[in-house]
Write a protein that holds these residues in place. Structure first.
Motif, PDB file in Angstrom:
ATOM      1  N   PHE A  99       0.922  -1.321  -0.032  1.00  0.00           N
ATOM      2  CA  PHE A  99       0.141   0.008   0.043  1.00  0.00           C
ATOM      3  C   PHE A  99       0.849   1.142   0.061  1.00  0.00           C
ATOM      4  N   ALA A 100       2.033   1.216   0.834  1.00  0.00           N
ATOM      5  CA  ALA A 100       2.744   2.555   0.742  1.00  0.00           C
ATOM      6  C   ALA A 100       3.394   2.681  -0.488  1.00  0.00           C
ATOM      7  N   LEU A 101       3.846   1.750  -1.185  1.00  0.00           N
ATOM      8  CA  LEU A 101       4.613   1.833  -2.368  1.00  0.00           C
ATOM      9  C   LEU A 101       3.518   2.144  -3.529  1.00  0.00           C
ATOM     10  N   ALA A 102       2.336   1.819  -3.280  1.00  0.00           N
ATOM     11  CA  ALA A 102       1.231   2.350  -4.237  1.00  0.00           C
ATOM     12  C   ALA A 102       0.964   3.918  -4.361  1.00  0.00           C
ATOM     13  N   VAL A 103       0.932   4.217  -2.737  1.00  0.00           N
ATOM     14  CA  VAL A 103       0.827   5.780  -2.618  1.00  0.00           C
ATOM     15  C   VAL A 103       2.086   6.627  -3.010  1.00  0.00           C
ATOM     16  N   ALA A 104       3.241   5.898  -2.833  1.00  0.00           N
ATOM     17  CA  ALA A 104       4.348   6.545  -3.298  1.00  0.00           C
ATOM     18  C   ALA A 104       4.390   6.787  -4.977  1.00  0.00           C
ATOM     19  N   ILE A 105       3.897   5.864  -5.629  1.00  0.00           N
ATOM     20  CA  ILE A 105       3.940   5.924  -7.092  1.00  0.00           C
ATOM     21  C   ILE A 105       2.982   6.556  -7.535  1.00  0.00           C
ATOM     22  N   GLY A 106       1.539   5.989  -6.957  1.00  0.00           N
ATOM     23  CA  GLY A 106       0.237   6.560  -7.744  1.00  0.00           C
ATOM     24  C   GLY A 106       0.010   8.184  -7.410  1.00  0.00           C
ATOM     25  N   LEU A 107       0.127   8.582  -6.474  1.00  0.00           N
ATOM     26  CA  LEU A 107      -0.256   9.928  -5.982  1.00  0.00           C
ATOM     27  C   LEU A 107       0.858  10.865  -6.651  1.00  0.00           C
ATOM     28  N   PRO A 108       2.065  10.732  -6.726  1.00  0.00           N
ATOM     29  CA  PRO A 108       2.918  11.946  -7.407  1.00  0.00           C
ATOM     30  C   PRO A 108       2.839  11.806  -8.955  1.00  0.00           C
ATOM     31  N   LEU A 109       2.489  10.532  -9.383  1.00  0.00           N
ATOM     32  CA  LEU A 109       2.149  10.246 -10.725  1.00  0.00           C
ATOM     33  C   LEU A 109       1.055  10.829 -11.161  1.00  0.00           C
ATOM     34  N   GLY A 110      -0.010  10.626 -10.558  1.00  0.00           N
ATOM     35  CA  GLY A 110      -1.526  11.178 -10.731  1.00  0.00           C
ATOM     36  C   GLY A 110      -1.591  12.574 -10.846  1.00  0.00           C
ATOM     37  N   LEU A 111      -0.694  13.569  -9.791  1.00  0.00           N
ATOM     38  CA  LEU A 111      -0.583  14.969  -9.807  1.00  0.00           C
ATOM     39  C   LEU A 111      -0.063  15.329 -11.054  1.00  0.00           C
ATOM     40  N   VAL A 112       1.033  14.832 -11.666  1.00  0.00           N
ATOM     41  CA  VAL A 112       1.562  15.219 -12.756  1.00  0.00           C
ATOM     42  C   VAL A 112       0.623  15.095 -14.036  1.00  0.00           C
ATOM     43  N   ILE A 113       0.077  13.826 -14.140  1.00  0.00           N
ATOM     44  CA  ILE A 113      -0.526  13.485 -15.295  1.00  0.00           C
ATOM     45  C   ILE A 113      -1.827  14.381 -15.239  1.00  0.00           C
ATOM     46  N   GLY A 114      -2.343  14.615 -14.081  1.00  0.00           N
ATOM     47  CA  GLY A 114      -3.787  15.363 -14.048  1.00  0.00           C
ATOM     48  C   GLY A 114      -3.297  16.954 -14.419  1.00  0.00           C
ATOM     49  N   TRP A 115      -2.089  17.298 -13.992  1.00  0.00           N
ATOM     50  CA  TRP A 115      -1.703  18.817 -14.230  1.00  0.00           C
ATOM     51  C   TRP A 115      -1.332  19.078 -15.545  1.00  0.00           C
ATOM     52  N   PHE A 116      -0.634  18.104 -16.354  1.00  0.00           N
ATOM     53  CA  PHE A 116      -0.268  18.184 -17.755  1.00  0.00           C
ATOM     54  C   PHE A 116      -1.432  17.358 -18.722  1.00  0.00           C
ATOM     55  N   PRO A 117      -2.132  18.096 -19.319  1.00  0.00           N
ATOM     56  CA  PRO A 117      -3.334  17.597 -20.077  1.00  0.00           C
ATOM     57  C   PRO A 117      -2.736  16.474 -21.401  1.00  0.00           C
ATOM     58  N   ARG A 118      -1.650  17.169 -21.939  1.00  0.00           N
ATOM     59  CA  ARG A 118      -1.108  16.767 -22.896  1.00  0.00           C
ATOM     60  C   ARG A 118      -0.398  15.211 -22.752  1.00  0.00           C
ATOM     61  N   LEU A 119       0.366  15.424 -21.376  1.00  0.00           N
ATOM     62  CA  LEU A 119       0.795  14.075 -20.866  1.00  0.00           C
ATOM     63  C   LEU A 119      -0.134  13.182 -20.718  1.00  0.00           C
TER      64      LEU A 119
END
Length: 284
Positions: A99-119
């Motif tokens: 679970f900790a690994l999933a949060v460490a991977i999914g949260l920052p990656l989701g913030l980046v993808i959500g912030w950059f529409p083209r990505l």
């Protein structure tokens, strides 16, 4: 003195600047608390009563569904022997790591993808492909690559948990109220400050929805993974008990999993409330 409107919170909020009126009844607040507790527990109480009564009445075969009291007696016996604690500890270590690994991977990656529409546009087909691939279908792949040890079990939990966190984070960032963004930009906020002060706080409810879903997935997937090649864990306990027709032990393991799942959900709700204090609540 008021009761919070959040149904998961029974705390009584006392305000120093409010003086009860003369006609206030001192027993009104305890009565409301008791009613709230009753509403939250009546369904579970009814289930446990039915579990106790139906096997004893012969409605269901008590060989396959022992009365609840007998299951609790067996659970207490396993607790005193230390067996249930050992299996719980093994499962929680795997669950916590994945679970900790999933949060460490999914949260920052989701913030980046959500912030950059083209990505997001580029990665969306790949994300859809993987999120629609059941984690348990890939369990043999994880076992082949990582072996039967702890790595494969932690890996499958991480895979199952990362997708709800990632996708809900992306959704939370991309669905922020445009009026909030326009207002923040009109005040001259830079992009980093806009993200920090507006986007991220407004995304918290949606993000935590994904985190809570991931918490539930972690338990389910881990129990299934522990059926393969595990020497300890609640999944191993349930499978071993079923194979040896120790039905009471099997139900004791199932109850333990249910309690852990509820506890994890309540813990995540508490963390969500801690990070959502900025939101106005009715009656506050």
């Amino acid at each position: 003195m008021v009761i919070t409107d959040d149904p998961s919170d029974l705390a009584v909020v006392v305000s120093d600047d409010r003086v009860p009126s003369r006609g206030a009844r001192p027993w009104a607040v305890p009565l409301r608390i008791a009613a709230a507790v009753f509403r939250r527990t009546v369904a579970i109480a009814a289930l446990l009563v039915a579990w106790e009564v139906l096997p004893r009445a012969g409605v269901v075969d008590r060989v396959f569904l022992p009365p609840f009291s007998e299951v609790i007696d067996k659970w207490w016996e396993l607790f005193l022997d230390g067996d249930i604690l050992a299996h719980t500890k093994a499962s929680m270590k795997r669950t916590g790591a994945g679970f900790a690994l999933a949060v460490a991977i999914g949260l920052p990656l989701g913030l980046v993808i959500g912030w950059f529409p083209r990505l997001a546009e580029i990665l969306n087909p790949l994300l859809e492909l993987f999120r629609n691939t059941a984690a348990l279908a890939l369990l043999p792949v994880f076992v082949l690559i990582l072996g039967l040890g702890e790595s494969s079990k932690i890996g499958i939990v991480t895979y199952a948990c990362v997708w709800p966190i990632l996708l809900n984070t992306v959704s939370g960032v991309r669905t922020v109220d445009p009026l909030l963004i326009k207002s923040a930009k009109s005040m001259g906020l830079s992009s980093p400050r806009l993200f920090q002060k507006v986007i991220l706080p407004a995304s918290v409810p949606t993000i935590f929805t994904g985190i809570r879903l991931a918490g539930a997935f972690a338990i389910v997937v881990l129990i299934a993974a522990e059926l393969v090649g595990a020497k300890a864990g609640l999944g191993y306990l349930i499978n071993y008990a079923q194979s040896n027709f120790a039905i009471q032990e099997m139900y004791a393991g199932i109850i333990t999993i249910s309690v852990i799942g509820v506890g994890i959900n309540q813990l995540l709700l508490a963390v969500e409330r801690r990070f959502s204090r900025w939101r106005a609540t009715p009656g506050s």
